[in-house]
Design a protein around this motif. Structure first.
Motif, PDB file in Angstrom:
ATOM      1  N   ALA A   1       0.836  -1.203   0.000  1.00 20.91           N
ATOM      2  CA  ALA A   1       0.000   0.000   0.000  1.00 20.91           C
ATOM      3  C   ALA A   1       0.869   1.251   0.000  1.00 20.91           C
ATOM      4  CB  ALA A   1      -0.913  -0.004   1.218  1.00 20.91           C
ATOM      5  N   THR A   2       0.356   2.304  -0.594  1.00 18.38           N
ATOM      6  CA  THR A   2       1.054   3.586  -0.623  1.00 18.38           C
ATOM      7  C   THR A   2       0.103   4.687  -0.164  1.00 18.38           C
ATOM      8  OG1 THR A   2       0.440   3.975  -2.937  1.00 18.38           O
ATOM      9  CG2 THR A   2       2.544   2.857  -2.522  1.00 18.38           C
ATOM     10  N   GLY A   3       0.676   5.850   0.138  1.00 21.20           N
ATOM     11  CA  GLY A   3      -0.146   6.991   0.512  1.00 21.20           C
ATOM     12  C   GLY A   3      -0.992   6.715   1.745  1.00 21.20           C
ATOM     13  N   HIS A   4      -2.226   7.208   1.715  1.00 20.29           N
ATOM     14  CA  HIS A   4      -3.102   7.071   2.877  1.00 20.29           C
ATOM     15  C   HIS A   4      -3.396   5.605   3.192  1.00 20.29           C
ATOM     16  CE1 HIS A   4      -6.037   8.236   5.870  1.00 20.29           C
ATOM     17  NE2 HIS A   4      -6.960   7.509   5.271  1.00 20.29           N
ATOM     18  N   ALA A   5      -3.454   4.774   2.162  1.00 21.39           N
ATOM     19  CA  ALA A   5      -3.706   3.350   2.396  1.00 21.39           C
ATOM     20  C   ALA A   5      -2.591   2.736   3.244  1.00 21.39           C
ATOM     21  CB  ALA A   5      -3.831   2.609   1.068  1.00 21.39           C
ATOM     22  N   ARG A   6      -1.370   3.217   3.049  1.00  9.60           N
ATOM     23  CA  ARG A   6      -0.255   2.720   3.862  1.00  9.60           C
ATOM     24  C   ARG A   6      -0.412   3.181   5.312  1.00  9.60           C
ATOM     25  NH1 ARG A   6       4.122   0.137   2.758  1.00  9.60           N
ATOM     26  NH2 ARG A   6       5.947   0.203   4.115  1.00  9.60           N
ATOM     27  N   ALA A   7      -0.834   4.431   5.486  1.00  9.50           N
ATOM     28  CA  ALA A   7      -1.076   4.932   6.839  1.00  9.50           C
ATOM     29  C   ALA A   7      -2.167   4.108   7.523  1.00  9.50           C
ATOM     30  CB  ALA A   7      -1.472   6.404   6.787  1.00  9.50           C
ATOM     31  N   GLU A   8      -3.201   3.742   6.773  1.00  9.05           N
ATOM     32  CA  GLU A   8      -4.277   2.915   7.324  1.00  9.05           C
ATOM     33  C   GLU A   8      -3.737   1.552   7.761  1.00  9.05           C
ATOM     34  OE1 GLU A   8      -7.371   3.497   7.964  1.00  9.05           O
ATOM     35  OE2 GLU A   8      -8.215   5.010   6.617  1.00  9.05           O
ATOM     36  N   HIS A   9      -2.833   0.996   6.983  1.00  3.67           N
ATOM     37  CA  HIS A   9      -2.228  -0.294   7.330  1.00  3.67           C
ATOM     38  C   HIS A   9      -1.446  -0.187   8.639  1.00  3.67           C
ATOM     39  CE1 HIS A   9       0.047  -4.025   7.030  1.00  3.67           C
ATOM     40  NE2 HIS A   9       1.172  -3.334   7.078  1.00  3.67           N
ATOM     41  N   VAL A  10      -0.619   0.840   8.757  1.00  2.00           N
ATOM     42  CA  VAL A  10       0.166   1.041   9.979  1.00  2.00           C
ATOM     43  C   VAL A  10      -0.765   1.302  11.162  1.00  2.00           C
ATOM     44  CG1 VAL A  10       1.884   2.503  11.104  1.00  2.00           C
ATOM     45  CG2 VAL A  10       2.160   1.888   8.693  1.00  2.00           C
ATOM     46  N   PHE A  11      -1.801   2.086  10.929  1.00  2.00           N
ATOM     47  CA  PHE A  11      -2.772   2.413  11.974  1.00  2.00           C
ATOM     48  C   PHE A  11      -3.424   1.144  12.522  1.00  2.00           C
ATOM     49  CE2 PHE A  11      -7.025   4.459  13.103  1.00  2.00           C
ATOM     50  CZ  PHE A  11      -6.538   5.118  14.220  1.00  2.00           C
ATOM     51  N   ALA A  12      -3.805   0.237  11.634  1.00  2.00           N
ATOM     52  CA  ALA A  12      -4.426  -1.015  12.061  1.00  2.00           C
ATOM     53  C   ALA A  12      -3.455  -1.846  12.896  1.00  2.00           C
ATOM     54  CB  ALA A  12      -4.893  -1.806  10.842  1.00  2.00           C
ATOM     55  N   CYS A  13      -2.182  -1.851  12.505  1.00  2.00           N
ATOM     56  CA  CYS A  13      -1.171  -2.584  13.271  1.00  2.00           C
ATOM     57  C   CYS A  13      -1.019  -1.999  14.672  1.00  2.00           C
ATOM     58  CB  CYS A  13       0.173  -2.549  12.545  1.00  2.00           C
ATOM     59  SG  CYS A  13       0.231  -3.444  10.979  1.00  2.00           S
ATOM     60  N   VAL A  14      -0.973  -0.674  14.761  1.00  2.00           N
ATOM     61  CA  VAL A  14      -0.800  -0.010  16.053  1.00  2.00           C
ATOM     62  C   VAL A  14      -2.013  -0.268  16.946  1.00  2.00           C
ATOM     63  CG1 VAL A  14      -0.526   2.218  17.217  1.00  2.00           C
ATOM     64  CG2 VAL A  14       0.735   1.747  15.106  1.00  2.00           C
TER      65      VAL A  14
END
Length: 254
Positions: A55-68
């Protein structure tokens, strides 16, 4: 190391160290039943905690957010939305003689909308700084965790308490590593080093928080290999201090 005039040496100034211990006691009293410290993972910047994503951009942030959220135990029954802030300009050169210096825009924010929706925001440039992105998202999610405790929200040390909550929920390595850093810079006109800080606790306070977390948990999870050398050096000193003065944590072990 700070020392009392008539008492034993302290790792931190006495009032700050006492605040740390009292805040740990508060967090344990309020959350340990649902979030047992012995079961809290020591989150590290590895694939085990942050699986690779294309994932890139906001989708990548969403991925990291879900992990956190998952690491902090906030995946279930903690609905919230993630939004990117408007792009900020920090030290960008827009022409040969003109550069733009950013203001004091925060790395992230937490808010509750009138309709009850919880919204967390992040600065998009953090996508190029994953450690700081994780630390920022963890800090804002810690606000969410504390939001139901009115007395803690109104406390004058609330932001410091929020950082300590990041350590309590297992993401202290990221908070500590993002607390203060130096980076080299250079352009056609100058070169040198600049400092950059994030969060509210000082590096020494972060080291103490990590030491307390590891000692109470009974295992530091190998965090030392992932901490900046200066933070790890301080953490080792704090661990040595706590083991030499077991009374400091006695009130938290009951």
């Amino acid at each position: 190391m700070p020392a009392g005039l008539f008492g034993a040496k302290r790792f931190l100034d006495a009032d700050i160290e006492d605040w740390h211990i009292e805040t740990w006691r508060t967090l344990l009293d309020r959350f340990a039943e649902e979030m047992p410290l012995a079961e809290t993972p020591v989150a590290l910047p590895t694939r085990d905690f942050f699986p690779p994503s294309d994932a890139t951009g906001h989708a990548r942030a969403e991925h990291v957010f879900a992990c956190v959220k998952d690491i902090m135990g906030l995946s279930d029954n903690w609905p919230c939305e993630l939004e990117a802030q408007p792009r900020r300009f920090t030290g960008e050169r827009v022409s040969e003689f003109v550069s733009i210096t950013g203001g004091d825009e925060p790395n992230g924010t937490f808010r509750v909308e009138p309709d009850g929706r919880v919204v967390i925001t992040y600065a998009p440039d953090l996508l190029d700084d994953p450690i700081n992105l994780v630390a920022t998202l963890a800090h804002e999610l810690a606000h969410y965790l504390l939001a139901g405790q009115a007395d803690l929200v109104e406390d004058e040390t609330h932001e410091l308490m929020t950082d300590l909550t990041v350590a309590f929920t297992g993401l202290g390595v990221f908070g500590a590593n993002s607390a203060f850093s130096f980076e080299q810079y250079g352009d056609a006109f100058s070169q040198g080093w600049r400092s950059r800080g994030a969060g509210y606790l000082s590096p020494r306070s972060w080291a103490f928080a990590l030491a307390v977390f590891g000692e109470l948990r009974g295992d530091d999870g190998g965090m030392g290999a992932h901490l900046k050398p200066e933070i790890e050096n301080l953490r080792r000193q704090a661990v040595k201090y706590l083991r030499k003065n077991p009374d400091r944590l006695a009130v938290l072990r009951g």
